[in-house]
Enzyme design. Structure first.
Site, PDB file in Angstrom:
ATOM      1  N   HIS A  48       0.837  -1.194   0.000  1.00 60.97           N
ATOM      2  CA  HIS A  48       0.000   0.000   0.000  1.00 60.97           C
ATOM      3  C   HIS A  48       0.874   1.247   0.000  1.00 60.97           C
ATOM      4  CE1 HIS A  48      -4.122   1.666   0.751  1.00 60.97           C
ATOM      5  NE2 HIS A  48      -3.382   2.741   1.026  1.00 60.97           N
ATOM      6  N   HIS A  50       1.403   5.227  -2.357  1.00 58.47           N
ATOM      7  CA  HIS A  50       0.865   6.173  -3.334  1.00 58.47           C
ATOM      8  C   HIS A  50       2.029   6.935  -3.967  1.00 58.47           C
ATOM      9  CE1 HIS A  50      -2.929   5.479  -1.255  1.00 58.47           C
ATOM     10  NE2 HIS A  50      -2.390   5.936  -0.128  1.00 58.47           N
ATOM     11  N   TYR A  66      -7.875  17.113   0.265  1.00 57.99           N
ATOM     12  CA  TYR A  66      -6.573  17.659   0.651  1.00 57.99           C
ATOM     13  C   TYR A  66      -5.680  17.735  -0.571  1.00 57.99           C
ATOM     14  CZ  TYR A  66      -4.653  12.905   0.419  1.00 57.99           C
ATOM     15  OH  TYR A  66      -4.248  11.662  -0.024  1.00 57.99           O
ATOM     16  N   ARG A 142     -10.062   0.098  -6.192  1.00 60.28           N
ATOM     17  CA  ARG A 142     -10.368   0.568  -4.840  1.00 60.28           C
ATOM     18  C   ARG A 142     -11.709   1.284  -4.803  1.00 60.28           C
ATOM     19  NH1 ARG A 142      -7.122   5.003  -1.066  1.00 60.28           N
ATOM     20  NH2 ARG A 142      -7.219   3.827   0.887  1.00 60.28           N
ATOM     21  N   TYR A 177     -11.949   0.802   1.426  1.00 61.09           N
ATOM     22  CA  TYR A 177     -11.584   1.668   2.543  1.00 61.09           C
ATOM     23  C   TYR A 177     -12.885   2.130   3.175  1.00 61.09           C
ATOM     24  CZ  TYR A 177      -9.140   5.360   5.170  1.00 61.09           C
ATOM     25  OH  TYR A 177      -8.627   6.155   6.161  1.00 61.09           O
ATOM     26  N   HIS A 201      -6.264  -0.853   6.007  1.00 62.70           N
ATOM     27  CA  HIS A 201      -5.894  -0.287   7.302  1.00 62.70           C
ATOM     28  C   HIS A 201      -6.598  -0.982   8.483  1.00 62.70           C
ATOM     29  CE1 HIS A 201      -4.099   2.444   4.597  1.00 62.70           C
ATOM     30  NE2 HIS A 201      -5.049   3.363   4.544  1.00 62.70           N
ATOM     31  N   ASP A 267       1.647   2.547   3.611  1.00 61.97           N
ATOM     32  CA  ASP A 267       0.818   3.728   3.372  1.00 61.97           C
ATOM     33  C   ASP A 267       1.668   4.956   3.041  1.00 61.97           C
ATOM     34  OD1 ASP A 267      -1.688   5.027   3.084  1.00 61.97           O
ATOM     35  OD2 ASP A 267      -1.561   5.840   5.105  1.00 61.97           O
TER      36      ASP A 267
END
Length: 323
Positions: A48, A50, A66, A142, A177, A201, A267
């Protein structure tokens, strides 16, 4: 035999990204580079991550929660070299919406020997576009229910059924998620989907909630059935203790339930949504020592064989890595 640290990375990418002295960080980004106390097994996978690339080339979604600082492929390689990670899964972040261009670029640069991807799709995506993503290494899609604080199980399960139907022919999974109560309410549908599901998570379980928190037993039962994986990722989002020590009971319970359905993810680069009043202002990421997180996971796994299963065997099967 030592697993090739840069397996599958084209020579041009090695020249461009391989030298640490040439890596440029964004002004608001931060990255702790340390190594785990015990060397990771060959083929270890970070399931995981990005990438956040130059917004002039890869623009943000107009509506987003964000704006992150840059997080380049070069930085990702640097982190994984320090940790001893050989394989990586790039997950499409919410700030790009359903425009997967940055994630797909990362897959092209890293190559199929090293990288897989998880995309975000909408109703406009075509089968030919899905096929092209598959060729580049995408193996899942996702569904982010947490971004909108979704709580209606009927609406969520309808979306999950529709998404699974689009990608089942490709052998992909659906990554979800969502908060723990919503996942628990959706569990009967998730167990019957024609594709595996992956729960982000720690499936949204929090350290404060403990082993008796609402929904946990339903999710554990879902995992025990075998159609659901759990990402032991981002404990800093769920913990209130130094070193995430309060996550140990949850981690051990998930591992005890189905060690063969656990994967680990850093993450990286640890985005921190919602800390700026204006989502167009850059939000600083969490500063996380991923080596310390891996050391904790090694303790929670209990033995080397289980640690190997979580880092190597399970992601190799889920993300269809060769070898």
């Amino acid at each position: 035999m030592k697993f090739p640290r840069r397996a599958g990375i084209p020579a041009s990418a090695r020249r461009r990204y391989g030298a640490r002295t040439h890596i440029t960080r964004g002004p608001a980004s931060t990255m702790t580079l340390t190594s785990p106390s015990v060397a990771l097994p060959p083929g270890a996978c970070d399931s995981h991550t990005h990438v956040f690339l130059d917004p002039h080339d890869y623009p943000w979604a107009e509506v987003r929660r964000y704006t992150p600082p840059p997080a380049s492929i070069a930085q990702l390689i640097e982190l994984h070299d320090a940790l001893g990670i050989d394989r990586v899964v790039i997950v499409q972040p919410s700030v790009y919406g359903a425009d997967n261009a940055a994630t797909l670029h990362g897959l092209r640069v890293l190559g199929p020997g090293r990288a897989r991807g998880v995309a975000v799709i909408d109703e406009n995506v075509t089968d030919s576009e899905l096929d092209a993503m598959h060729t580049l290494g995408v193996r899942g899609v996702r569904v982010n229910l947490e971004i909108d604080q979704a709580s209606n199980a009927d609406t969520a399960t309808a979306q999950l059924r529709a998404t699974a139907a689009r990608v089942a022919r490709l052998g992909w999974h659906v990554q979800i998620y969502a908060n723990l109560p919503l996942l628990a309410a959706c569990a009967p549908v998730l167990s019957a989907l024609p594709v595996p599901v992956v729960l982000d998570h720690y499936a949204g379980a929090t350290a404060r909630g403990g082993l008796q928190q609402p929904g946990l037993q339903d999710v554990l039962a879902l995992v025990a059935e075998g159609n659901a994986y759990v990402k032991l990722s981002a404990p800093y989002r769920l913990s209130q203790a130094p070193g995430y020590s309060d996550m140990e009971p949850l981690a051990c319970e998930f591992i005890r339930t189905r060690a063969d359905r656990m994967v680990w993810g850093s993450d990286w680069p640890h985005p921190q949504p919602g800390v700026r009043a204006d989502p167009r202002d850059i939000s600083p990421p969490f500063d996380v020592d991923s080596a310390a997180v891996l050391d904790a996971l090694r303790r929670w796994a209990g033995d080397a064989a289980t640690f190997y299963r979580i880092l190597v065997e399970n992601p190799a099967m889920l993300y269809q890595f060769d070898g």
